[in-house]
Design an enzyme around this catalytic site. Structure first.
Site, short mmCIF file in Angstrom:
data_model
loop_
_atom_site.label_atom_id
_atom_site.label_comp_id
_atom_site.label_asym_id
_atom_site.label_seq_id
_atom_site.Cartn_x
_atom_site.Cartn_y
_atom_site.Cartn_z
N MET A 114 11.20 5.83 5.79
CA MET A 114 10.71 5.86 4.41
C MET A 114 11.37 4.72 3.63
SD MET A 114 8.47 8.25 4.19
CE MET A 114 8.24 8.06 2.42
N HIS A 126 2.05 13.69 8.27
CA HIS A 126 3.45 13.57 7.86
C HIS A 126 3.83 14.82 7.08
CE1 HIS A 126 6.48 11.15 5.17
NE2 HIS A 126 7.07 12.12 5.86
N GLY A 140 -0.87 2.88 1.06
CA GLY A 140 -1.67 3.74 0.20
C GLY A 140 -2.39 2.97 -0.88
N MET A 157 6.10 16.63 4.90
CA MET A 157 7.22 16.57 3.94
C MET A 157 7.44 18.00 3.44
SD MET A 157 6.52 13.01 1.89
CE MET A 157 4.77 12.83 2.17
N MET A 217 2.81 17.86 1.45
CA MET A 217 3.99 18.12 0.62
C MET A 217 3.97 19.57 0.16
SD MET A 217 3.80 14.76 -1.83
CE MET A 217 3.29 13.17 -1.20
N HIS A 235 -3.27 8.14 7.77
CA HIS A 235 -2.03 8.84 7.46
C HIS A 235 -2.32 9.95 6.46
CE1 HIS A 235 2.39 9.01 7.33
NE2 HIS A 235 2.27 9.25 6.03
N SER A 277 -3.08 5.42 3.86
CA SER A 277 -2.58 6.73 3.46
C SER A 277 -3.57 7.40 2.52
CB SER A 277 -1.22 6.59 2.77
OG SER A 277 -0.80 7.84 2.25
N ASP A 319 -0.45 12.89 4.18
CA ASP A 319 0.82 13.41 3.65
C ASP A 319 0.69 14.86 3.24
OD1 ASP A 319 2.66 11.17 3.72
OD2 ASP A 319 1.36 10.22 2.24
N GLY A 321 5.70 1.58 -0.68
CA GLY A 321 5.71 0.27 -1.32
C GLY A 321 5.25 -0.85 -0.42
N ASP A 381 6.87 3.42 5.54
CA ASP A 381 6.03 4.04 4.52
C ASP A 381 6.70 3.94 3.16
OD1 ASP A 381 4.42 5.64 2.94
OD2 ASP A 381 4.66 7.44 4.15
N GLY A 420 7.50 11.76 -1.86
CA GLY A 420 7.00 12.73 -2.82
C GLY A 420 5.96 12.19 -3.77
N PHE A 421 5.96 10.88 -4.00
CA PHE A 421 5.01 10.27 -4.93
C PHE A 421 4.56 8.93 -4.40
CE2 PHE A 421 7.75 13.02 -7.43
CZ PHE A 421 6.85 13.74 -8.19
N GLY A 422 3.31 8.58 -4.66
CA GLY A 422 2.79 7.28 -4.28
C GLY A 422 3.10 6.23 -5.33
#
Length: 231
Positions: A151, A80, A208, A82, A51, A47, A22, A49, A188, A186, A156-158
């Site tokens: 998810m 992706h 990520g 979001m 947002m 990947h 990611s 992201d 953790g 996706d 919203g946050f890594g």
């Protein structure tokens, strides 16, 4: 006519498990170098992201950055969205170089039309659902998607902690998805969680910080693939 996935998705299906770095966790000041390093490390897909600060409480990148990434890599771009209005931006992102376009069932509760439009525009359609959204919201449309992304953190946050409770949804998707659909997860994902996700049925793992915080990207990707393969 029966639905089949895009050739590059079929190719990934032949090389499961798939580690999908990611770019949200990459060093954006040296993004071209980071992409080159994960390519050399064996990544088969990237990947990305997107947002909007509305659907999720953060802002990342937009169409121009995806277009710039497209110029420096031949790897498929798993984009992706979001965002609150994915239908509005589907065509610009695909024109910019997205190979797949994933959007949230929470943003488009009746997604069949948008799935068809994404496919017609030449990208693989994907559906995403948040941790609190039941699998039943996606199940009727699962056979239409080339990628189903669960998810395992709140988007919203890594760097968030993996939520194992979502794995029951992956198991349900495994029962209804086409054989050429990628079951992605996706949030953790790392060496302590990837095997559990794989045993639930996931076969593409968005990673990520677990990749980009490693000293050696190639060693980390090999480790994650090995752990995912030990079902």
């Amino acid at each position: 006519m029966a639905i089949t996935s895009f050739p590059w998705v079929q190719e990934l299906c032949r090389h499961k498990p798939v580690i999908c770095p990611s770019l949200l966790a990459a060093d954006f000041a040296n993004l071209q170098r980071e992409i080159r390093l994960v390519e050399e490390a064996g990544a088969r897909v990237l990947h990305v992201d997107v947002m909007d600060g509305h659907f999720v409480p953060n802002i990342s990148i937009g169409v121009p950055v995806v277009a710039s990434i497209r110029k420096i890599t031949r790897l498929p771009l798993d984009v992706h969205l979001m965002i609150s209005d994915p239908a509005r931006y589907a065509e610009p992102f695909i024109e910019a170089g997205a190979d797949s376009l994933l959007f949230h069932i929470e943003a488009v509760p009746e997604p069949e039309e948008l799935i068809g439009r994404i496919r017609a525009l030449g990208a693989a359609p994907g559906l995403v659902l948040n941790p609190k959204t039941p699998a039943e919201a996606v199940l009727p449309y699962a056979p239409l998607a080339d990628i189903l992304l669960t998810m395992s953190v709140q988007p919203g946050f890594g760097g968030q902690k993996f939520m194992p409770g979502v794995l029951e949804k992956v198991r349900k998707f495994k029962q209804v998805a086409r054989s050429d659909t990628l079951l992605s997860i996706d949030g953790g994902i790392g060496k302590w969680t990837i095997n559990e996700a794989a045993r639930a049925g996931a076969d593409m793992f968005v990673a990520g910080t677990s990749v980009f915080d490693a000293v050696n990207y190639a060693e980390r990707i090999r480790l994650l693939r090995r752990l995912a393969a030990e079902r």
